[in-house]
Design an enzyme around this catalytic site. Structure first.
Site, short mmCIF file in Angstrom:
data_model
loop_
_atom_site.label_atom_id
_atom_site.label_comp_id
_atom_site.label_asym_id
_atom_site.label_seq_id
_atom_site.Cartn_x
_atom_site.Cartn_y
_atom_site.Cartn_z
N GLY A 76 29.88 -4.60 65.45
CA GLY A 76 29.22 -4.41 66.75
C GLY A 76 29.57 -5.50 67.75
O GLY A 76 29.83 -5.23 68.93
N GLU A 118 23.50 -0.39 67.64
CA GLU A 118 22.40 -0.43 66.66
C GLU A 118 22.98 -1.00 65.39
O GLU A 118 23.96 -0.47 64.86
CB GLU A 118 21.84 0.98 66.42
N CYS A 152 19.04 0.94 57.51
CA CYS A 152 18.93 -0.27 58.33
C CYS A 152 17.45 -0.67 58.46
O CYS A 152 17.15 -1.82 58.77
CB CYS A 152 19.54 -0.04 59.69
N GLN A 201 30.47 -0.81 48.30
CA GLN A 201 29.06 -1.18 48.52
C GLN A 201 28.42 -1.62 47.20
O GLN A 201 27.62 -2.55 47.17
CB GLN A 201 28.30 0.00 49.13
N LYS A 218 33.99 9.38 66.49
CA LYS A 218 34.60 8.99 65.21
C LYS A 218 33.51 8.71 64.18
O LYS A 218 32.76 7.75 64.30
CB LYS A 218 35.44 7.71 65.37
N GLY A 230 26.27 0.42 63.15
CA GLY A 230 26.99 -0.13 62.01
C GLY A 230 26.62 -1.58 61.82
O GLY A 230 25.49 -1.99 62.12
N SER A 231 27.56 -2.37 61.35
CA SER A 231 27.26 -3.76 61.00
C SER A 231 27.31 -4.68 62.23
O SER A 231 27.92 -4.34 63.25
CB SER A 231 28.25 -4.25 59.95
P1 NDP Z 1 30.63 -0.84 59.80
O1 NDP Z 1 30.29 -1.72 60.93
O2 NDP Z 1 31.67 -1.30 58.85
O3 NDP Z 1 31.19 0.57 60.34
C1 NDP Z 1 30.47 1.35 61.25
C2 NDP Z 1 31.45 2.23 61.97
O4 NDP Z 1 32.32 1.42 62.75
C3 NDP Z 1 32.36 3.05 61.04
O5 NDP Z 1 32.63 4.29 61.63
C4 NDP Z 1 33.61 2.20 60.99
O6 NDP Z 1 34.77 2.91 60.63
C5 NDP Z 1 33.68 1.71 62.42
N1 NDP Z 1 34.48 0.52 62.62
C6 NDP Z 1 34.79 -0.44 61.72
N2 NDP Z 1 35.57 -1.39 62.30
C7 NDP Z 1 35.75 -1.02 63.59
C8 NDP Z 1 36.44 -1.60 64.69
N3 NDP Z 1 37.11 -2.74 64.57
N4 NDP Z 1 36.41 -0.95 65.88
C9 NDP Z 1 35.73 0.21 66.02
N5 NDP Z 1 35.06 0.80 65.00
C10 NDP Z 1 35.05 0.19 63.80
O7 NDP Z 1 29.29 -0.44 59.08
P2 NDP Z 1 29.07 0.57 57.85
O8 NDP Z 1 29.63 1.90 58.13
O9 NDP Z 1 29.54 -0.15 56.64
O10 NDP Z 1 27.49 0.76 57.87
C11 NDP Z 1 26.64 -0.13 57.27
C12 NDP Z 1 26.05 -1.05 58.31
O11 NDP Z 1 25.51 -0.32 59.40
C13 NDP Z 1 24.91 -1.85 57.78
O12 NDP Z 1 25.02 -3.18 58.15
C14 NDP Z 1 23.66 -1.21 58.41
O13 NDP Z 1 22.58 -2.01 58.58
C15 NDP Z 1 24.18 -0.74 59.70
N6 NDP Z 1 23.38 0.39 60.16
C16 NDP Z 1 22.52 0.23 61.22
C17 NDP Z 1 21.72 1.24 61.66
C18 NDP Z 1 20.86 1.08 62.86
O14 NDP Z 1 20.53 2.06 63.50
N7 NDP Z 1 20.44 -0.11 63.24
C19 NDP Z 1 21.72 2.55 60.98
C20 NDP Z 1 22.67 2.64 59.92
C21 NDP Z 1 23.46 1.58 59.53
P3 NDP Z 1 35.19 3.17 59.10
O15 NDP Z 1 34.06 2.81 58.23
O16 NDP Z 1 35.48 4.60 59.10
O17 NDP Z 1 36.41 2.35 58.86
#
Ligand code: NDP
Length: 480
Positions: free
Chosen positions: A231, A250, A284, A331, A173, A226-227
């Site tokens: 996570g 991550e 990130c 954002q 996804k 993601g965030s």
């Molecule tokens: P989010 O955590 O909001 O989303 C990441 C992914 O998780 C998206 O595909 C999102 O879906 C999905 N998601 C959201 N809620 C759920 C849930 N309850 N269950 C399962 N999946 C879910 O982060 P962002 O996309 O806003 O990305 C930004 C964040 O990611 C920043 O904090 C950044 O630091 C971090 N990041 C970290 C990296 C690393 O490697 N350490 C690299 C890149 C980013 P959808 O958005 O489609 O609703």
């Protein structure tokens, strides 16, 4: 009527229950494409298809897996300009940055093509005479992959390629904001020869589709970028599941770049400019905390603000643009709220932080720099994920190192110095997964481990040969 790009489930491209337009952040009148919205039922079907494909794929020949990944790498390379344009349109990074990311996706596919044939085991004597011990690696099973919006092709590639190379099946996804490159990557891999059901794509929101992947029976492991908040919830759900699932997270960063009095000023300013503001600060690994010793502080701030004036903010496809728009309105609102917060906390905004008008309607923000910040302020502690950085003044190296490590995160840490003693000490004592000397905190290679400590990562590292720790499971066999 525009055709929607469908989900990939088993052998078919399937329409969703609805669609979502993918909007160009450089020009919100430009619709990049219309993409299917999946459901929990689609996830269940995708997991069933992946489970059905797993016995065959997990026993496929390594040369078959190698060939598919190499063909995919070749197509990504051949279509690099088209894919980079798509990426720049959907996410807003500049065409130059997008070309770099597409190239990286191709490198990752080629690297893991080679890994597929490099996987070996160990054999040795048991402590019992006449008994042999064999340690081998097997695929984990069906991997759930959930990715963020800031690297729409590289992050999907660095999760999908090792999953496939080591013989796993996938339910993927992408972030709902940027499904176009993800769709293109899946299409390329499917046409490169993957058997049906090995790679499935279900697009849609995290709270429904993502949550369904995390909780589905038949998913053996989940890898997520993601965030921190999302996570944490995913890890809890993976452990609560029956059976418990392997999980790799991550997450964010609040990466320090420490600039010492003896630094080469040009090197330090270039590292700060790139680390803090390139890719619109939406990395990130971005260096959002610039920790600067007293002797160089004023010269560093003056030279950096001057260099920031040369950062043209504009449409991602305009060749003169150095900083593209923020990825979306949500954002942008977060970035602006942190800029307000920085001011009310008592930091001084010395450059940028203004909404900009451009010929096309987009989310344009001038890169913002705060000085007089302390490490206790929200702008120094919380990840902003935009073109906003703060300068924290410190007395000396020791205070700089302590400040660098005083954070809930630990992804990347940088130092600019000409002192071997301090560079070496920093490399050894920075509490981060990656350490950069006289380089930006962002910018990493695909053939070595990527990941962090503390709140930035959980579970085994990604990329390079270390990826096998997550995507394989070890078996110890005794032969009498
Ligand atoms: P989010 O955590 O909001 O989303 C990441 C992914 O998780 C998206 O595909 C999102 O879906 C999905 N998601 C959201 N809620 C759920 C849930 N309850 N269950 C399962 N999946 C879910 O982060 P962002 O996309 O806003 O990305 C930004 C964040 O990611 C920043 O904090 C950044 O630091 C971090 N990041 C970290 C990296 C690393 O490697 N350490 C690299 C890149 C980013 P959808 O958005 O489609 O609703």
């Amino acid at each position: 009527m525009t055709m929607a790009f469908g989900n990939r489930i088993g052998a078919e491209w399937r329409a969703g229950v609805g669609t979502r337009p993918n909007i160009n952040p450089s020009d919100t009148t430009d619709v990049v494409g219309v993409f299917a919205q999946g459901t929990a039922a689609d996830v269940a079907d995708a997991v069933a298809a992946a489970r059905a494909a797993f016995p065959g794929w997990s026993h496929s020949g390594p040369m078959d897996r190698h060939g598919i990944l190499m063909r995919a790498a070749a197509e990504v390379t051949a279509r690099a300009e088209e894919l980079a344009t798509l990426l720049a349109r959907e996410e807003g990074k500049t065409l130059t940055e997008a070309r770099g990311e597409v190239g990286r996706a191709a490198h990752i596919l080629a690297f893991f093509a080679a890994e597929a044939v490099r996987l070996t085991g160990e054999t040795g004597p048991s402590i019992r005479p006449g008994v042999t011990v064999e340690v081998t690696r097997e695929p984990v099973g069906v991997i759930g992959i959930i990715t963020p919006w800031n690297f729409p092709i590289a992050i999907p590639a660095w999760k999908i390629a090792p999953a496939l190379a080591y013989g796993n099946c996938v339910v993927f996804k992408p972030a709902d904001l940027v499904p176009a490159c993800a769709w293109a990557l899946v299409d390329i891999l499917v046409r490169a020869g993957l058997p049906e059901g090995v790679l499935n794509l279900v697009m849609g929101p995290g709270r429904s589709v993502g949550q369904a992947i995390v909780t589905a029976r038949g998913i053996d492991a989940v890898t997520f970028t993601g965030s921190v908040a999302t996570g944490r919830g995913i890890a809890a759900a993976c452990v609560a599941g029956q059976p418990m699932r392997k999980v790799q997270l991550e997450m964010g960063g609040k990466n320090p770049l420490l600039v010492l009095d003896d630094a080469d000023l040009d090197v330090a300013v270039r590292a700060a400019l790139d680390g803090a503001f390139f890719q619109t600060g939406q990395r990130c690994t971005a260096s959002s905390r610039l920790i600067v010793t007293e002797g160089i502080h004023d010269r560093f701030v003056a030279t950096l603000t001057e260099a920031m004036e040369g950062l043209t903010v504009g449409h991602a496809l305009d060749p003169s643009t150095r900083v593209g728009p923020v990825a979306d309105a949500a954002q942008l609102a977060i970035d602006l709220a942190y800029i307000d917060k920085g001011r009310t906390e008592g930091a001084r905004l010395v450059a940028g932080g203004e909404l900009l008008n451009r010929p096309t309607p987009g989310h344009y923000l001038s890169p913002a720099l705060f000085t007089e910040a302390t490490n206790a302020m929200a702008i120094a502690r919380e990840e902003i994920f935009g073109p906003v950085a703060c300068v924290i003044r410190v007395r000396d190296y020791d205070e700089g190192l302590a400040t660098a490590n005083d954070t809930d995160f630990g992804l990347s840490a940088g130092i600019c110095t000409t002192s071997l003693k301090h560079a070496t000490h920093f490399r050894r004592n920075a509490e981060a997964g990656m350490v950069m000397v006289n380089l930006p905190t962002a910018g990493v290679d695909p053939h070595v481990p990527f990941g962090g400590r503390k709140g930035s990562s959980h579970g085994p590292r990604e990329q390079g040969s270390h990826a096998r720790e997550f995507y394989t499971t070890v078996k110890t066999g005794y032969v009498g």
